[in-house]
Scaffold this motif. Structure first.
Motif, mmCIF file in Angstrom:
data_model
loop_
_atom_site.group_PDB
_atom_site.id
_atom_site.type_symbol
_atom_site.label_atom_id
_atom_site.label_comp_id
_atom_site.label_asym_id
_atom_site.label_seq_id
_atom_site.Cartn_x
_atom_site.Cartn_y
_atom_site.Cartn_z
ATOM 1 N N ASN A 486 0.836 -1.214 0.000
ATOM 2 C CA ASN A 486 0.000 0.000 0.000
ATOM 3 C C ASN A 486 0.865 1.256 0.000
ATOM 4 O O ASN A 486 0.517 2.266 0.605
ATOM 5 C CB ASN A 486 -0.942 0.011 1.204
ATOM 6 C CG ASN A 486 -0.176 0.105 2.521
ATOM 7 O OD1 ASN A 486 1.036 -0.114 2.560
ATOM 8 N ND2 ASN A 486 -0.873 0.441 3.601
ATOM 9 N N GLY A 489 3.034 3.929 -4.734
ATOM 10 C CA GLY A 489 2.800 3.580 -6.129
ATOM 11 C C GLY A 489 3.951 4.001 -7.032
ATOM 12 O O GLY A 489 4.921 4.633 -6.596
ATOM 13 N N ILE A 490 3.809 3.673 -8.305
ATOM 14 C CA ILE A 490 4.869 3.944 -9.287
ATOM 15 C C ILE A 490 4.347 4.935 -10.311
ATOM 16 O O ILE A 490 3.267 4.730 -10.880
ATOM 17 C CB ILE A 490 5.295 2.636 -9.991
ATOM 18 C CG1 ILE A 490 5.744 1.590 -8.963
ATOM 19 C CG2 ILE A 490 6.397 2.898 -11.007
ATOM 20 C CD1 ILE A 490 5.902 0.203 -9.528
ATOM 21 N N MET A 495 6.850 3.102 -15.348
ATOM 22 C CA MET A 495 6.357 1.724 -15.384
ATOM 23 C C MET A 495 7.097 0.869 -16.419
ATOM 24 O O MET A 495 7.456 -0.282 -16.159
ATOM 25 C CB MET A 495 4.860 1.714 -15.682
ATOM 26 C CG MET A 495 4.003 2.202 -14.530
ATOM 27 S SD MET A 495 3.949 1.004 -13.172
ATOM 28 C CE MET A 495 2.948 -0.268 -13.907
ATOM 29 N N VAL A 531 3.715 -5.992 -13.365
ATOM 30 C CA VAL A 531 3.415 -5.064 -12.264
ATOM 31 C C VAL A 531 2.208 -4.215 -12.627
ATOM 32 O O VAL A 531 2.028 -3.819 -13.782
ATOM 33 C CB VAL A 531 4.645 -4.170 -11.955
ATOM 34 C CG1 VAL A 531 5.066 -3.367 -13.177
ATOM 35 C CG2 VAL A 531 4.348 -3.248 -10.767
ATOM 36 N N ARG A 532 1.353 -3.972 -11.620
ATOM 37 C CA ARG A 532 0.245 -3.027 -11.734
ATOM 38 C C ARG A 532 0.409 -2.007 -10.613
ATOM 39 O O ARG A 532 0.722 -2.373 -9.478
ATOM 40 C CB ARG A 532 -1.112 -3.721 -11.582
ATOM 41 C CG ARG A 532 -1.372 -4.839 -12.543
ATOM 42 C CD ARG A 532 -2.832 -5.321 -12.468
ATOM 43 N NE ARG A 532 -3.282 -5.573 -11.104
ATOM 44 C CZ ARG A 532 -3.090 -6.730 -10.461
ATOM 45 N NH1 ARG A 532 -2.439 -7.710 -11.057
ATOM 46 N NH2 ARG A 532 -3.553 -6.877 -9.216
ATOM 47 N N SER A 533 0.203 -0.743 -10.934
ATOM 48 C CA SER A 533 0.393 0.271 -9.906
ATOM 49 C C SER A 533 -0.353 1.545 -10.263
ATOM 50 O O SER A 533 -0.517 1.875 -11.444
ATOM 51 C CB SER A 533 1.879 0.587 -9.718
ATOM 52 O OG SER A 533 2.077 1.527 -8.689
ATOM 53 N N SER A 534 -0.817 2.210 -9.213
ATOM 54 C CA SER A 534 -1.431 3.531 -9.375
ATOM 55 C C SER A 534 -0.891 4.439 -8.286
ATOM 56 O O SER A 534 -0.672 3.991 -7.146
ATOM 57 C CB SER A 534 -2.964 3.448 -9.245
ATOM 58 O OG SER A 534 -3.501 2.615 -10.249
ATOM 59 N N GLU A 537 -1.918 4.401 -4.461
ATOM 60 C CA GLU A 537 -2.724 3.201 -4.218
ATOM 61 C C GLU A 537 -1.872 1.941 -4.120
ATOM 62 O O GLU A 537 -2.405 0.839 -4.034
ATOM 63 C CB GLU A 537 -3.767 3.034 -5.330
ATOM 64 C CG GLU A 537 -4.825 4.127 -5.340
ATOM 65 C CD GLU A 537 -5.892 3.870 -6.374
ATOM 66 O OE1 GLU A 537 -5.864 2.780 -6.981
ATOM 67 O OE2 GLU A 537 -6.746 4.752 -6.577
ATOM 68 N N GLY A 538 -0.581 2.075 -4.146
ATOM 69 C CA GLY A 538 0.286 0.920 -3.996
ATOM 70 C C GLY A 538 0.571 0.190 -5.292
ATOM 71 O O GLY A 538 0.182 0.625 -6.386
ATOM 72 N N SER A 539 1.272 -0.958 -5.176
ATOM 73 C CA SER A 539 1.716 -1.725 -6.349
ATOM 74 C C SER A 539 1.459 -3.209 -6.114
ATOM 75 O O SER A 539 1.475 -3.694 -4.976
ATOM 76 C CB SER A 539 3.200 -1.495 -6.617
ATOM 77 O OG SER A 539 3.489 -0.121 -6.764
ATOM 78 N N THR A 540 1.264 -3.923 -7.194
ATOM 79 C CA THR A 540 1.088 -5.377 -7.153
ATOM 80 C C THR A 540 1.995 -6.022 -8.190
ATOM 81 O O THR A 540 1.871 -5.745 -9.395
ATOM 82 C CB THR A 540 -0.372 -5.765 -7.443
ATOM 83 O OG1 THR A 540 -1.229 -5.169 -6.469
ATOM 84 C CG2 THR A 540 -0.532 -7.283 -7.405
#
Length: 565
Positions: A486, A489-490, A495, A531-534, A537-540
């Motif tokens: 959490n 984000g990136i 990205m 990777v997913r990130s906003s 809102e953090g990164s996954t």
């Protein structure tokens, strides 16, 4: 295979293969027909007797001559003898095979060796084409096919030696030669043999008339090669009757007279003034008993030389560019690692100073704080070394049947202390029915640790949450591992660079190795990482590991009942 090659006369350049039976020579012959009107309809006959060939004159008006001596009745023939009937001069010879030779076996010979008069020349420059003069359509198409074949073969050759091998292969396939040499000008402006070819039964392998072996030494004409280097034009040299050493009664074989082609290899100068320079020569020759070259072969070889020059220069430029890229990569790596190692060493020195002050003041609490700093930075330099080793070499993953739960639990234990110190919550959520799957335990351990370490740096102290999840996708037969944080984000602009070497979003605190190594190890498992990130809102980070592997001995073991560890 024994042959008769026409050196002079209306049928010049034609080669006749002798049958294993008596063969008539004349204007009415079926096996050896001549168009020379000074030759009788049934001029002479060639007869195989007791392992050798005999020529029998059939009472011709203009006579039959062997090495300049008129045949009265019959005469024995040996390889290299010249046979004259009317105005037609032929050489009794053989067709040899091909072999490679050492470049150290080349000798440039002067006047006492094999030099002969230059019979024809052709310019070699950027405008030289194989079709520069009118030729029959069939021959022109053959030559264009040769050049197209050469261009296609050289298109994927980026090594000079490979380029030269391709060129010599094509020359020996399409231009008859007993011997071929490619010589290049080295950095000392000396001409050095690079590629040497000889036919397996070439004259340099045959015994001389005194019965002694000629050995492997190959003689090339220094006069011809010097002329090509000085003038930049290809040359054709000589046929037997034009050679000044030819005397009545001497055979071509005993004199060693050769027909030779030599052309320059030219490349564009890499200077502001431009132009072309000669960087080497291609030299081929043949014993006149086997073949005599014509201007058509000279033009074709000249065109091949033009292609060779461009290919050699391209190969050299490619190698130079490759070396420059290697040096740039070394410089970039050195700069990036030096910066990271400097930061770690500074932290180690700071921790060591705290330990020393605690020991001097007999303050165990202070010494313990200093030691924790030292310990953390020792772990950083250890991880840095592991990442460098993992990225620097290709390796096949040592696949074992592993339940991801055990691996993830080990990684959570290792980061627990740092997470507690920062007030960050790290939790694991592994599907209880997840089966054992094939993976390299040490490699995937390093991947998960790199992702957890990045997540710890990304979240805020006292408020951070990191979750590592693992589930089994039965439909697609794959294991899915996700590391979710959490953090901040990136940024979208960064990205696409996330998995590039030495690219870090941590500034001075990162090495830019962790994600690049993770991607490499996952791909070695035939998997993918994304990777997913906003922002805010953090990164996954998501890893997909296939259950079936091409390098696994028994695919039937890649999935099944859950294994408990």
């Amino acid at each position: 295979m024994l042959t008769l090659l026409v050196l002079q006369g209306p049928d010049k350049g034609r080669r006749y293969e002798l049958p294993d039976a008596p063969a008539l020579v004349g204007r009415e012959s079926r096996s050896l027909p001549l168009t020379d009107n000074t030759v009788s309809r049934r001029h002479c006959e060639l007869l195989p007797e007791d392992g050798q060939w005999i020529v029998h004159d059939k009472g011709s008006a203009n006579g039959t001559y062997v090495n300049g001596t008129r045949v009265n009745g019959t005469a024995a023939l040996k390889v290299g003898d010249q046979l004259r009937v009317g105005r037609t001069l032929m050489v009794f010879g053989a067709q040899p095979g091909i072999t490679r030779s050492s470049s150290g076996s080349v000798t440039l010979t002067g006047e006492e060796g094999m030099d002969s008069a230059i019979m024809a020349t052709v310019s070699s420059n950027e405008d030289s084409l194989v079709l520069a003069v009118p030729e029959p359509a069939a021959a022109a198409m053959v030559n264009l096919k040769v050049l197209y074949q050469l261009g296609a073969a050289l298109g994927s050759s980026f090594n000079v030696d490979q380029v030269l091998e391709v060129i010599m292969d094509l020359i020996f396939e399409h231009i008859k030669a007993d011997r071929g040499i490619v010589l290049l000008v080295d950095e000392n402006n000396e001409l050095t043999p690079k590629i040497v070819r000889t036919r397996e039964e070439g004259e340099n392998r045959l015994p001389s008339e005194d019965g002694k072996s000629n050995g492997e030494q190959i003689h090339a004409s220094r006069t011809i090669i010097n002329h090509v280097l000085q003038t930049g034009e290809g040359v054709l040299s000589s046929n037997a009757m034009a050679d000044r050493r030819f005397n009545k009664g001497k055979s071509v074989h005993s004199l060693g007279i050769r027909s030779a082609l030599c052309i320059p290899i030219k490349a564009r100068k890499l200077t502001d003034k431009g132009g072309y320079e000669t960087i080497g020569v291609i030299y081929i020759d043949s014993s006149v008993k086997n073949y005599t070259y014509a201007p058509e072969q000279l033009r074709l070889l000249t065109a091949i030389g033009g292609q060779a020059g461009m290919a050699i220069q391209n190969a050299k430029l490619y190698q130079a560019q490759l070396q420059a890229e290697r040096l740039a990569a070394v410089g970039e790596t050195t700069a990036a690692l030096s910066h990271s190692i400097k930061n770690i060493l500074q932290a180690l020195r700071g921790g060591a100073d705290v330990v020393e002050m605690g020991l001097k003041g007999n303050n165990v609490v202070q010494a313990s704080k200093g030691w924790r700093i030292v310990d953390r930075n020792l772990d950083k330099i250890y991880q840095l070394t592991l990442n460098l080793l993992a990225y620097s070499k290709q390796r096949e993953p040592q696949l074992e049947m592993v339940n991801p739960r055990k691996l993830i639990d080990e990684c959570l234990e290792l980061v627990a202390q740092v997470a507690n110190e920062r007030g960050v919550m790290v939790v694991g959520d592994v599907d209880r029915t997840h089966p054992a799957v094939p993976m390299d335990p040490s490699g995937m351990h390093q991947v998960i640790m790199n992702l957890l370490s990045n997540a710890l740096d990304a979240v805020e102290p006292k408020a951070g949450l990191i979750r590592i999840e693992c589930r089994y996708d039965e439909e697609n037969k794959q294991s899915i591992i996700e590391v979710v944080d959490n953090g901040a984000g990136i940024p979208p602009t960064m990205m696409k660079h996330m998995f590039e070497l030495f690219h870090s979003t941590k500034g001075n605190r990162g090495t830019g190795l962790g994600l690049a190594v993770a991607k490499k190890i996952v791909e070695e498992h035939e998997g993918t990482i994304s990777v997913r990130s906003s922002p805010a809102e953090g990164s996954t980070f998501t890893i997909h590991l296939p259950v079936y592997h091409t390098n696994l001995t028994d695919p039937s073991q890649t999935h099944g009942p859950a294994a408990r560890h």
